[in-house]
Design a protein around this motif. Structure first.
Motif, PDB file in Angstrom:
ATOM      1  N   ASP A   9      42.025 -29.367  -2.912  1.00 44.63           N
ATOM      2  CA  ASP A   9      42.214 -27.928  -3.093  1.00 44.63           C
ATOM      3  C   ASP A   9      42.868 -27.669  -4.448  1.00 44.63           C
ATOM      4  O   ASP A   9      44.087 -27.656  -4.582  1.00 44.63           O
ATOM      5  CB  ASP A   9      43.088 -27.390  -1.952  1.00 44.63           C
ATOM      6  CG  ASP A   9      43.172 -25.872  -1.926  1.00 44.63           C
ATOM      7  OD1 ASP A   9      42.836 -25.246  -2.941  1.00 44.63           O
ATOM      8  OD2 ASP A   9      43.576 -25.325  -0.880  1.00 44.63           O
ATOM      9  N   LEU A  10      42.042 -27.444  -5.458  1.00 44.28           N
ATOM     10  CA  LEU A  10      42.563 -27.257  -6.816  1.00 44.28           C
ATOM     11  C   LEU A  10      43.396 -25.980  -6.955  1.00 44.28           C
ATOM     12  O   LEU A  10      44.469 -26.015  -7.580  1.00 44.28           O
ATOM     13  CB  LEU A  10      41.411 -27.277  -7.824  1.00 44.28           C
ATOM     14  CG  LEU A  10      41.781 -27.324  -9.311  1.00 44.28           C
ATOM     15  CD1 LEU A  10      42.724 -28.476  -9.618  1.00 44.28           C
ATOM     16  CD2 LEU A  10      40.516 -27.413 -10.161  1.00 44.28           C
ATOM     17  N   PRO A  11      42.968 -24.840  -6.402  1.00 45.55           N
ATOM     18  CA  PRO A  11      43.831 -23.647  -6.492  1.00 45.55           C
ATOM     19  C   PRO A  11      45.215 -23.866  -5.884  1.00 45.55           C
ATOM     20  O   PRO A  11      46.219 -23.384  -6.411  1.00 45.55           O
ATOM     21  CB  PRO A  11      43.040 -22.586  -5.712  1.00 45.55           C
ATOM     22  CG  PRO A  11      41.612 -23.005  -5.854  1.00 45.55           C
ATOM     23  CD  PRO A  11      41.659 -24.502  -5.810  1.00 45.55           C
ATOM     24  N   ARG A  12      45.283 -24.610  -4.787  1.00 45.37           N
ATOM     25  CA  ARG A  12      46.575 -24.905  -4.167  1.00 45.37           C
ATOM     26  C   ARG A  12      47.427 -25.771  -5.090  1.00 45.37           C
ATOM     27  O   ARG A  12      48.657 -25.593  -5.165  1.00 45.37           O
ATOM     28  CB  ARG A  12      46.348 -25.595  -2.827  1.00 45.37           C
ATOM     29  CG  ARG A  12      47.626 -25.980  -2.082  1.00 45.37           C
ATOM     30  CD  ARG A  12      48.437 -24.788  -1.636  1.00 45.37           C
ATOM     31  NE  ARG A  12      47.738 -23.976  -0.641  1.00 45.37           N
ATOM     32  CZ  ARG A  12      48.217 -22.842  -0.153  1.00 45.37           C
ATOM     33  NH1 ARG A  12      49.387 -22.373  -0.573  1.00 45.37           N
ATOM     34  NH2 ARG A  12      47.527 -22.143   0.746  1.00 45.37           N
ATOM     35  N   LEU A  13      46.791 -26.704  -5.811  1.00 45.08           N
ATOM     36  CA  LEU A  13      47.536 -27.539  -6.751  1.00 45.08           C
ATOM     37  C   LEU A  13      48.150 -26.678  -7.854  1.00 45.08           C
ATOM     38  O   LEU A  13      49.331 -26.833  -8.183  1.00 45.08           O
ATOM     39  CB  LEU A  13      46.618 -28.602  -7.367  1.00 45.08           C
ATOM     40  CG  LEU A  13      47.272 -29.502  -8.422  1.00 45.08           C
ATOM     41  CD1 LEU A  13      48.376 -30.361  -7.815  1.00 45.08           C
ATOM     42  CD2 LEU A  13      46.223 -30.380  -9.114  1.00 45.08           C
ATOM     43  N   TYR A  14      47.355 -25.780  -8.416  1.00 44.94           N
ATOM     44  CA  TYR A  14      47.899 -24.876  -9.439  1.00 44.94           C
ATOM     45  C   TYR A  14      49.097 -24.102  -8.886  1.00 44.94           C
ATOM     46  O   TYR A  14      50.130 -23.970  -9.557  1.00 44.94           O
ATOM     47  CB  TYR A  14      46.832 -23.880  -9.892  1.00 44.94           C
ATOM     48  CG  TYR A  14      45.787 -24.431 -10.843  1.00 44.94           C
ATOM     49  CD1 TYR A  14      46.148 -24.901 -12.100  1.00 44.94           C
ATOM     50  CD2 TYR A  14      44.440 -24.445 -10.502  1.00 44.94           C
ATOM     51  CE1 TYR A  14      45.192 -25.391 -12.984  1.00 44.94           C
ATOM     52  CE2 TYR A  14      43.473 -24.929 -11.364  1.00 44.94           C
ATOM     53  CZ  TYR A  14      43.850 -25.399 -12.607  1.00 44.94           C
ATOM     54  OH  TYR A  14      42.902 -25.886 -13.468  1.00 44.94           O
ATOM     55  N   SER A  15      48.967 -23.603  -7.677  1.00 38.23           N
ATOM     56  CA  SER A  15      50.015 -22.755  -7.107  1.00 38.23           C
ATOM     57  C   SER A  15      51.270 -23.535  -6.721  1.00 38.23           C
ATOM     58  O   SER A  15      52.308 -22.937  -6.445  1.00 38.23           O
ATOM     59  CB  SER A  15      49.462 -21.995  -5.889  1.00 38.23           C
ATOM     60  OG  SER A  15      48.480 -21.064  -6.301  1.00 38.23           O
ATOM     61  N   SER A  16      51.183 -24.861  -6.715  1.00 37.94           N
ATOM     62  CA  SER A  16      52.365 -25.684  -6.459  1.00 37.94           C
ATOM     63  C   SER A  16      53.189 -25.891  -7.725  1.00 37.94           C
ATOM     64  O   SER A  16      54.288 -26.447  -7.672  1.00 37.94           O
ATOM     65  CB  SER A  16      51.952 -27.048  -5.899  1.00 37.94           C
ATOM     66  OG  SER A  16      51.362 -27.856  -6.913  1.00 37.94           O
ATOM     67  N   ALA A  17      52.657 -25.448  -8.866  1.00 32.21           N
ATOM     68  CA  ALA A  17      53.302 -25.707 -10.148  1.00 32.21           C
ATOM     69  C   ALA A  17      54.154 -24.533 -10.608  1.00 32.21           C
ATOM     70  O   ALA A  17      54.025 -23.398 -10.127  1.00 32.21           O
ATOM     71  CB  ALA A  17      52.245 -26.023 -11.199  1.00 32.21           C
ATOM     72  N   SER A  18      55.025 -24.819 -11.571  1.00 31.59           N
ATOM     73  CA  SER A  18      55.857 -23.794 -12.203  1.00 31.59           C
ATOM     74  C   SER A  18      55.291 -23.393 -13.559  1.00 31.59           C
ATOM     75  O   SER A  18      55.470 -22.262 -14.013  1.00 31.59           O
ATOM     76  CB  SER A  18      57.288 -24.317 -12.394  1.00 31.59           C
ATOM     77  OG  SER A  18      57.790 -24.859 -11.190  1.00 31.59           O
ATOM     78  N   VAL A  19      54.630 -24.338 -14.221  1.00 36.66           N
ATOM     79  CA  VAL A  19      54.041 -24.099 -15.539  1.00 36.66           C
ATOM     80  C   VAL A  19      52.862 -25.048 -15.718  1.00 36.66           C
ATOM     81  O   VAL A  19      52.872 -26.178 -15.215  1.00 36.66           O
ATOM     82  CB  VAL A  19      55.096 -24.294 -16.660  1.00 36.66           C
ATOM     83  CG1 VAL A  19      55.690 -25.699 -16.624  1.00 36.66           C
ATOM     84  CG2 VAL A  19      54.492 -24.023 -18.040  1.00 36.66           C
ATOM     85  N   PHE A  20      51.859 -24.571 -16.423  1.00 39.48           N
ATOM     86  CA  PHE A  20      50.703 -25.401 -16.748  1.00 39.48           C
ATOM     87  C   PHE A  20      50.763 -25.742 -18.233  1.00 39.48           C
ATOM     88  O   PHE A  20      50.977 -24.852 -19.073  1.00 39.48           O
ATOM     89  CB  PHE A  20      49.400 -24.659 -16.449  1.00 39.48           C
ATOM     90  CG  PHE A  20      48.160 -25.477 -16.716  1.00 39.48           C
ATOM     91  CD1 PHE A  20      47.745 -26.433 -15.806  1.00 39.48           C
ATOM     92  CD2 PHE A  20      47.431 -25.300 -17.875  1.00 39.48           C
ATOM     93  CE1 PHE A  20      46.613 -27.203 -16.055  1.00 39.48           C
ATOM     94  CE2 PHE A  20      46.296 -26.064 -18.132  1.00 39.48           C
ATOM     95  CZ  PHE A  20      45.894 -27.012 -17.220  1.00 39.48           C
ATOM     96  N   VAL A  21      50.571 -27.023 -18.554  1.00 40.21           N
ATOM     97  CA  VAL A  21      50.651 -27.455 -19.956  1.00 40.21           C
ATOM     98  C   VAL A  21      49.384 -28.225 -20.319  1.00 40.21           C
ATOM     99  O   VAL A  21      49.024 -29.200 -19.657  1.00 40.21           O
ATOM    100  CB  VAL A  21      51.894 -28.333 -20.216  1.00 40.21           C
ATOM    101  CG1 VAL A  21      51.979 -28.687 -21.706  1.00 40.21           C
ATOM    102  CG2 VAL A  21      53.166 -27.624 -19.771  1.00 40.21           C
TER     103      VAL A  21
END
Length: 369
Positions: A262-274
């Motif tokens: 679940d890629l959207p869930r992975l993004y939503s587990s983060a604080s910042v994307f780099v």
């Protein structure tokens, strides 16, 4: 207007397969798609009678590591599927034989270049290989010549970002042949979800290769040594990066994974994307992270639509100090990070695949006037 769309990839698969799939859907939705030519169809949703796969086992062949040979093989096979059309849209290094056949039938030729100009690409990656002692050829000379020949023989080159556009202008390319259309994102699938813990999580998504710049993020995160923080790297580690990644594998707060369900869930587990990329066209992962409500730290060379200081930060390539400063700022300023994330989401909502398709079809129509 009849359009033939050709890509030497798994149509509907990840990366360029996603871009191609969304483009073809929008062309079909407007009634202009004659056919898609591809290695294989990965549940794209396009009507089966409009898809021509060039050979059985195409999905397997497309994954072989002999990229130049595979692309040339695709180009030759796909040319047998080219028929009369008004517009032929092919991907760079996949299309020389096919475009000539289409052009002989008076079609307008669009070449998709989802990266910087091939000579700029080669220069940037060669510099990176030199910095890290990678003893490998960046790109085969035959590939360079073919890419340049496609630029020469087509009517238009499509690029997705200002960085890619400027890389062509630096080569004195004919401005009249160059069209910039940013990519899109499915903001229904990629959307903000509640984060379930208090860990400050830095996320990188992409191939683990030199041109994605992970080597600089690893150094920056290691030196910061933040409490209650984690760096998650989602992507397959390629041979050229194994030595670099190996130096950091014992970090207590580094998590490497090559696959998530679940890629959207992975993004939503983060604080910042780099994504500290050295070279891109316009990285889809930056659109996806923004749509999920994350502030994004990236470089001008990622070709993103991030607005510096609003949706996150744009930092120079190869600047570990700048990466550390911006990560630390978001770590220490949670409210500002969330504000930037909300801004990123609103900005991402402007970049729909419908808008991309509308701009693409408008370019076709203008060419046919």
């Amino acid at each position: 207007m009849n359009v033939i769309y050709s890509i030497g990839a798994r149509f509907g698969g990840a990366g360029i397969g996603t871009v191609a799939c969304n483009a073809a859907r929008e062309i079909e939705r407007r009634g202009y798609l004659k056919k898609v030519i591809c290695w294989s169809d990965e549940n794209s949703g396009i009507r089966k009678d409009k898809i021509s796969t060039v050979i059985p086992m195409g999905a397997f062949i497309s994954r072989l590591p002999f990229h130049g040979t595979v692309d040339n093989c695709y180009d030759w096979l796909s040319s047998f599927h080219v028929s009369d059309c008004d517009v032929f849209h092919g991907w760079n290094n996949h299309s020389l034989i096919s475009l000539r056949k289409a052009k002989a039938n008076d079609a307008k030729i669009f070449i998709e270049r989802a990266s910087s100009h091939i000579l700029r690409y080669k220069e940037l990656v060669a510099e990176e290989y030199g910095r890290f002692g990678v003893n490998a050829e960046v790109v085969d000379g035959g590939v360079v010549r073919k890419c340049l020949q496609e630029y020469e023989e087509c009517d238009y080159v499509l690029v997705p970002s200002e960085f890619a556009y400027e890389s062509f202008m630096e080569q004195k390319f004919n401005k009249e042949k160059l069209i910039k259309i940013p990519f899109g994102v499915d903001s229904g699938r990629f959307r903000p979800m509640k984060k379930k813990d208090s860990v400050f999580r830095v996320l990188f998504v992409g191939q683990v290769i030199m041109r994605k710049g992970l080597q600089y993020l690893l150094e920056a995160f290691s030196e910061l040594n933040l409490k209650n923080a984690e760096l998650v790297v989602k992507g397959k580690v390629q041979a050229e990066m194994r030595g670099v990644v190996g130096r950091y594998e014992k970090l207590r707060n580094l998590r490497l994974t090559s696959w998530v369900e679940d890629l959207p869930r992975l993004y939503s587990s983060a604080s910042v994307f780099v994504l500290p990329s050295i070279e891109e066209g316009s990285a889809l992962v930056t659109y996806e992270a923004m749509a999920c409500g994350l502030p994004v730290i990236t470089t001008p060379n990622s070709g993103s639509v991030v607005r510096d200081g609003k949706d996150g930060f744009i930092v120079p390539i190869r600047e570990v100090k700048a990466l550390k400063e911006k990560i630390l700022y978001l770590y220490e300023n949670e409210k500002e990070a969330k504000k930037m994330g909300r801004s990123a989401r609103k900005n991402a909502e402007r970049y729909t695949w419908e808008k991309y398709g509308r701009n693409l079809v408008a370019a076709y129509r203008k060419a046919l006037e």
